[in-house]
Design a protein around this motif. Structure first.
Motif, mmCIF file in Angstrom:
data_model
loop_
_atom_site.group_PDB
_atom_site.id
_atom_site.type_symbol
_atom_site.label_atom_id
_atom_site.label_comp_id
_atom_site.label_asym_id
_atom_site.label_seq_id
_atom_site.Cartn_x
_atom_site.Cartn_y
_atom_site.Cartn_z
ATOM 1 N N ALA A 1 0.829 -1.212 0.000
ATOM 2 C CA ALA A 1 0.000 0.000 0.000
ATOM 3 C C ALA A 1 0.859 1.255 0.000
ATOM 4 N N ALA B 1 1.738 3.212 -3.222
ATOM 5 C CA ALA B 1 0.789 4.123 -3.860
ATOM 6 C C ALA B 1 1.269 5.565 -3.813
ATOM 7 N N ASN B 2 2.113 5.891 -2.833
ATOM 8 C CA ASN B 2 2.625 7.262 -2.692
ATOM 9 C C ASN B 2 4.075 7.393 -3.120
ATOM 10 N N ARG C 1 5.228 6.548 -9.608
ATOM 11 C CA ARG C 1 4.474 7.465 -10.480
ATOM 12 C C ARG C 1 5.323 7.910 -11.666
ATOM 13 N N GLU D 1 -6.526 18.241 -12.751
ATOM 14 C CA GLU D 1 -7.075 17.992 -11.426
ATOM 15 C C GLU D 1 -6.002 17.601 -10.416
ATOM 16 N N PRO E 1 -2.533 14.985 -9.360
ATOM 17 C CA PRO E 1 -2.261 13.541 -9.387
ATOM 18 C C PRO E 1 -3.463 12.731 -8.913
ATOM 19 N N GLN E 2 -3.751 11.674 -9.636
ATOM 20 C CA GLN E 2 -4.846 10.780 -9.278
ATOM 21 C C GLN E 2 -4.362 9.741 -8.263
ATOM 22 N N GLU E 3 -5.270 9.313 -7.404
ATOM 23 C CA GLU E 3 -4.915 8.306 -6.406
ATOM 24 C C GLU E 3 -4.561 6.986 -7.079
ATOM 25 N N ILE E 4 -3.481 6.359 -6.639
ATOM 26 C CA ILE E 4 -3.032 5.076 -7.179
ATOM 27 C C ILE E 4 -3.449 3.958 -6.232
ATOM 28 N N SER E 5 -4.022 2.896 -6.786
ATOM 29 C CA SER E 5 -4.356 1.689 -6.016
ATOM 30 C C SER E 5 -3.326 0.614 -6.324
ATOM 31 N N GLN F 1 -5.096 3.712 -11.714
ATOM 32 C CA GLN F 1 -5.491 5.091 -11.403
ATOM 33 C C GLN F 1 -6.373 5.612 -12.520
ATOM 34 N N ASP G 1 -9.926 4.045 -16.567
ATOM 35 C CA ASP G 1 -8.868 3.869 -15.578
ATOM 36 C C ASP G 1 -7.732 3.086 -16.205
#
Length: 372
Positions: free
Chosen positions: A224, A227-228, A233, A258, A260-264, A277, A288
């Motif tokens: 997890a 994701a950051n 990215r 908008e 950066p989109q959240e990454i799963s 994302q 997506d």
């Protein structure tokens, strides 16, 4: 051949062990040998889609074909309607036909329905009033197929006198494509170009491929955190164009503005992850992005699709409207085999003709059997 064996060319020699023959000496024999055309079987692995005027065709990788005809939209006032012809591959296979009356808008469906072709009354249909669908009898199918080889007027008549007209525009081209894909041209069972070739020469049906999904692998606590990760990215940006995923590239579309989109992140195997994302947003569709990446740097992203809409980690689904009215859809699915994602289904619901919300038919070009 004229360049090689012309008067100014040296005669070529044919050598095989102790046999030596000048090629010009073989020419009389070669000229007497009939040259037979070689007809390659159409590649069925990716199926076939073809549309002409008011008819559309979808043949899948088993060589099953489905052709759908609709009302003529260019003539105003025609009630929405569609007929679907389905034919399995292989010698001697019959054509089955069914129909659906338009019901996208609220309407009163008839209690009984009959078929007329070129003003000839062909009797009542096996009709289900609750959903506005009907099956054609073998005799009705035969009359319909015969009429589609020339100009025809196909009319469905309700017990209340209401009429639905199926267009013949494009039917002959679509049925010819169906015959070609199934290897029926020149055989007695061809729909458009019948001949005397043995029915046994028709291409056989192909088996449905089996896709075995990889085992479920629990996501690890550290996954997890990726994701950051700026490095992940950055790897996605480098591996994906703005046309594929506008959100990864600032200034290349509404979603890119908008932020950066959240990454799963989900684990696929001992060393591979599925990351996703949001990528783009249009008037009535969104997409997506899904990538397979290494679970540590270098991540080496491999894009599965930038138009996905849902997943359960081992499978990914893509579905898009053909237009905002939502009367036609296109869909694709992928499955994780343990080493890669492969396509497991590709399908459409036919033409956008206001027959039914979501589309009238399921018209696949790729079918598989997905097993755990």
């Amino acid at each position: 051949m004229s360049t090689i064996l012309g008067q100014d060319a040296a005669p070529l020699m044919y050598h095989h062990k102790d046999v030596h023959v000048r090629l010009p000496a073989l020419l009389p024999l070669l000229l007497l040998t009939p040259i037979l055309p070689v007809q390659a079987a159409p590649d069925a692995s990716s199926g076939l889609s073809f549309t002409h005027n008011d008819w559309t065709l979808a043949c899948d990788n088993t060589r099953t074909c489905r052709a759908a005809g609709y009302q003529n939209d260019e003539d105003g006032g025609n009630e929405p309607v569609s007929i679907l012809l389905t034919r399995l591959a292989g010698p001697g296979q019959p054509v089955k036909a069914e129909l659906m009356l338009g019901q996208y808008d609220e309407t009163t469906l008839p209690k009984q329905l009959s078929l007329q072709i070129n003003d000839a009354k062909l009797g009542a249909l096996k009709y289900t009033p609750a959903d506005g669908t009907a099956d054609l009898s073998p005799a009705q199918v035969a009359a319909l197929l015969k009429s589609l080889t020339r100009d025809s007027r196909i009319v469905l008549v309700g017990n209340d006198g209401k009429r639905w007209t199926v267009s013949d525009r494009g039917a002959s081209a679509v049925l010819l494509k169906m015959d070609e894909f199934q290897g029926r041209l020149g055989t007695p069972g061809a729909l458009m170009r019948k001949g005397s070739a043995a029915e046994s020469t028709v291409l056989p049906a192909l088996p449905v491929p089996v896709v075995k999904l990889g085992k479920i692998v629990p996501t690890r606590p550290a996954d997890a955190a990726l994701a950051n990760a700026a490095a992940l990215r950055a790897a996605l940006v480098k591996a994906t164009t703005a046309d594929e995923c506008e959100a990864l590239h600032p200034g290349n579309g509404a979603m890119s503005d908008e932020g950066p989109q959240e990454i799963s992140v989900h684990r696929l195997s001992a060393d591979k992850l599925l990351v996703s994302q949001g990528c783009w947003r249009a008037a009535y569709n969104t997409g997506d992005g899904y990538w397979v990446v290494n679970d540590h740097a270098p991540y080496q992203p491999r894009l599965v699709t930038a138009s996905g809409m849902d997943d359960d980690v081992r499978t990914i689904q893509q579905a898009s409207k053909g237009r905002g009215l939502g009367d036609c859809f296109y869909s694709t699915s992928w499955g994780w085999t343990g080493t890669q994602f492969v396509k497991t289904a590709v399908s459409s619901t036919g033409l956008c003709r206001l027959v039914s919300a979501g589309g009238a038919w399921e018209m696949p070009t790729l079918v598989t059997k997905v097993v755990e």
